[in-house]
Design a protein around this motif. Structure first.
Motif, PDB file in Angstrom:
ATOM      1  N   LYS A 108     -13.218  -8.215 -12.632  1.00 10.31           N
ATOM      2  CA  LYS A 108     -14.285  -7.428 -13.469  1.00 10.31           C
ATOM      3  C   LYS A 108     -13.686  -6.928 -14.733  1.00 10.31           C
ATOM      4  N   ILE A 109     -14.593  -6.470 -15.485  1.00  4.82           N
ATOM      5  CA  ILE A 109     -14.016  -6.180 -16.697  1.00  4.82           C
ATOM      6  C   ILE A 109     -13.496  -4.591 -16.848  1.00  4.82           C
ATOM      7  N   GLY A 110     -12.543  -4.441 -17.190  1.00  3.94           N
ATOM      8  CA  GLY A 110     -11.725  -3.028 -17.215  1.00  3.94           C
ATOM      9  C   GLY A 110     -12.052  -2.217 -18.339  1.00  3.94           C
ATOM     10  N   ALA A 111     -11.106  -1.209 -18.256  1.00  4.98           N
ATOM     11  CA  ALA A 111     -11.364  -0.195 -19.426  1.00  4.98           C
ATOM     12  C   ALA A 111     -10.964  -0.790 -20.773  1.00  4.98           C
ATOM     13  N   HIS A 112     -10.153  -1.770 -20.998  1.00  2.91           N
ATOM     14  CA  HIS A 112      -9.856  -2.265 -22.246  1.00  2.91           C
ATOM     15  C   HIS A 112     -10.723  -3.605 -22.488  1.00  2.91           C
ATOM     16  N   GLY A 113     -11.905  -3.508 -21.774  1.00  4.64           N
ATOM     17  CA  GLY A 113     -12.923  -4.701 -22.280  1.00  4.64           C
ATOM     18  C   GLY A 113     -11.960  -5.994 -21.590  1.00  4.64           C
ATOM     19  N   LYS A 114     -11.194  -6.108 -20.839  1.00  4.70           N
ATOM     20  CA  LYS A 114     -10.349  -7.662 -20.416  1.00  4.70           C
ATOM     21  C   LYS A 114     -10.461  -7.560 -18.848  1.00  4.70           C
ATOM     22  N   PRO A 115     -10.434  -8.771 -18.371  1.00  7.09           N
ATOM     23  CA  PRO A 115     -10.768  -9.161 -16.924  1.00  7.09           C
ATOM     24  C   PRO A 115      -9.530  -8.472 -15.973  1.00  7.09           C
ATOM     25  N   VAL A 116      -9.901  -7.604 -15.206  1.00  5.73           N
ATOM     26  CA  VAL A 116      -8.894  -6.870 -14.129  1.00  5.73           C
ATOM     27  C   VAL A 116      -9.128  -7.293 -12.803  1.00  5.73           C
ATOM     28  N   LEU A 117      -8.102  -7.445 -11.996  1.00  2.00           N
ATOM     29  CA  LEU A 117      -8.096  -7.434 -10.541  1.00  2.00           C
ATOM     30  C   LEU A 117      -7.143  -6.402  -9.901  1.00  2.00           C
ATOM     31  N   PHE A 118      -7.111  -6.325  -8.738  1.00  2.00           N
ATOM     32  CA  PHE A 118      -6.419  -5.145  -7.971  1.00  2.00           C
ATOM     33  C   PHE A 118      -5.813  -5.933  -6.768  1.00  2.00           C
ATOM     34  N   LEU A 119      -4.614  -5.629  -6.411  1.00  2.00           N
ATOM     35  CA  LEU A 119      -3.885  -6.295  -5.364  1.00  2.00           C
ATOM     36  C   LEU A 119      -3.500  -5.344  -4.203  1.00  2.00           C
ATOM     37  N   HIS A 120      -3.478  -5.679  -3.052  1.00  2.00           N
ATOM     38  CA  HIS A 120      -3.640  -4.469  -1.921  1.00  2.00           C
ATOM     39  C   HIS A 120      -2.198  -3.840  -1.811  1.00  2.00           C
ATOM     40  N   PRO A 121      -1.913  -2.584  -1.903  1.00  2.00           N
ATOM     41  CA  PRO A 121      -0.679  -1.792  -1.877  1.00  2.00           C
ATOM     42  C   PRO A 121       0.205  -2.276  -0.940  1.00  2.00           C
ATOM     43  N   LYS A 122      -0.327  -2.607   0.392  1.00  2.00           N
ATOM     44  CA  LYS A 122       0.741  -2.844   1.613  1.00  2.00           C
ATOM     45  C   LYS A 122       1.261  -4.160   1.321  1.00  2.00           C
ATOM     46  N   ASP A 123       0.918  -5.048   0.382  1.00  2.00           N
ATOM     47  CA  ASP A 123       1.525  -6.288  -0.011  1.00  2.00           C
ATOM     48  C   ASP A 123       2.526  -6.165  -1.040  1.00  2.00           C
ATOM     49  N   PHE A 124       2.427  -5.104  -1.663  1.00  2.00           N
ATOM     50  CA  PHE A 124       3.321  -4.829  -3.102  1.00  2.00           C
ATOM     51  C   PHE A 124       4.348  -3.434  -2.789  1.00  2.00           C
ATOM     52  N   SER A 125       4.972  -3.421  -1.875  1.00  2.00           N
ATOM     53  CA  SER A 125       5.925  -2.122  -1.686  1.00  2.00           C
ATOM     54  C   SER A 125       4.991  -0.894  -1.809  1.00  2.00           C
ATOM     55  N   GLY A 126       3.950  -0.826  -1.269  1.00  2.00           N
ATOM     56  CA  GLY A 126       3.154   0.514  -1.005  1.00  2.00           C
ATOM     57  C   GLY A 126       2.483   0.892  -2.641  1.00  2.00           C
ATOM     58  N   THR A 127       2.530  -0.122  -3.377  1.00  2.00           N
ATOM     59  CA  THR A 127       1.833   0.278  -4.647  1.00  2.00           C
ATOM     60  C   THR A 127       0.688  -0.669  -5.112  1.00  2.00           C
ATOM     61  N   LEU A 128      -0.318   0.104  -5.324  1.00  2.00           N
ATOM     62  CA  LEU A 128      -1.416  -0.668  -5.776  1.00  2.00           C
ATOM     63  C   LEU A 128      -1.288  -1.111  -7.208  1.00  2.00           C
ATOM     64  N   VAL A 129      -1.529  -2.596  -7.237  1.00  2.00           N
ATOM     65  CA  VAL A 129      -1.018  -3.403  -8.393  1.00  2.00           C
ATOM     66  C   VAL A 129      -2.458  -3.929  -9.084  1.00  2.00           C
ATOM     67  N   GLU A 130      -2.638  -3.528 -10.263  1.00  2.00           N
ATOM     68  CA  GLU A 130      -3.687  -4.017 -10.955  1.00  2.00           C
ATOM     69  C   GLU A 130      -3.058  -5.071 -11.928  1.00  2.00           C
ATOM     70  N   LEU A 131      -3.723  -6.134 -12.148  1.00  2.00           N
ATOM     71  CA  LEU A 131      -3.578  -7.337 -13.230  1.00  2.00           C
ATOM     72  C   LEU A 131      -4.494  -7.212 -14.276  1.00  2.00           C
ATOM     73  N   GLU A 132      -4.297  -7.442 -15.492  1.00  2.00           N
ATOM     74  CA  GLU A 132      -5.087  -7.268 -16.696  1.00  2.00           C
ATOM     75  C   GLU A 132      -4.692  -8.642 -17.459  1.00  2.00           C
TER      76      GLU A 132
END
Ligand SMILES: CC[C@H](C(=O)O)C(=O)SCCNC(=O)CCNC(=O)[C@H](O)C(C)(C)COP(=O)(O)OP(=O)(O)OC[C@H]1O[C@@H](n2cnc3c(N)ncnc32)[C@H](O)[C@@H]1OP(=O)(O)O
Ligand SMILES: [Co+2]
Length: 134
Positions: A108-132
């Motif tokens: 989806k388009i994020g706050a900076h007008g760029k495409p973003v995705l989110f990765l589940h926190p349970k797969d990344f050491s309990g941390t919600l990861v956003e990719l932009e």
């Protein structure tokens, strides 16, 4: 795969109060609030010399951060955003490793007008990861 740290996000109950703390107590420059109804949040960004801080407040009834704030009434670190060159290729590579991509898996388009995705926190050491994608 992941590149620069784009921002660290802090979920807050009261964006105005949190903005005042960063502006008046920490002397930071805080952007104007940006309502992102499609993401269920209102955000401000604090530009630092080496990255950004995103403060986010729930917007609407179905905000994805509502439960987080129920569990963390004072607010808290919510997610970390890494930059990637090609978000679709990165997504597909991550899915092959078994990582869970949140939502329908489409950027989806994020706050900076760029495409973003989110990765589940349970797969990344309990941390919600956003990719932009930059
Ligand atoms: C894109 C615009 C802007 C930008 O930068 O451009 C933004 O960043 S908008 C940010 C707001 N949007 C999102 O966060 C979308 C992705 N988030 C989600 O889909 C949900 O928040 C989700 C699925 C991560 C968690 O949803 P919820 O809290 O309702 O579910 P659970 O309570 O069942 O949580 C499951 C499990 O994960 C733990 N959890 C939840 N949130 C976090 C978090 N931020 N960091 C670490 N862990 C988290 C929660 O405690 C549960 O663990 P359990 O052990 O089962 O209790
Ligand atoms: Co973010």
């Amino acid at each position: 795969m992941i590149g620069r740290l784009n921002h660290v996000a802090i979920a807050v109950r009261d964006l105005g109060a949190a903005t005042a703390v960063y502006r008046d107590t920490l002397g930071a420059h805080v952007s104007q609030p940006q309502a992102l109804p499609e993401h269920g949040v209102t955000v401000v960004f604090i530009e630092l010399p080496n990255t950004k801080i995103e403060l986010l407040e729930p917007l609407g009834e179905a905000s994805p951060i509502a439960r987080f704030l129920e569990k963390n009434p004072d607010g808290g670190m919510h997610h970390i955003c890494y930059e990637v060159d090609d978000i679709l290729a990165t997504r597909d590579q991550l899915k092959q490793t078994g990582a869970r991509v949140l939502g329908d898996g489409e950027p989806k388009i994020g706050a900076h007008g760029k495409p973003v995705l989110f990765l589940h926190p349970k797969d990344f050491s309990g941390t919600l990861v956003e990719l932009e994608q930059v």
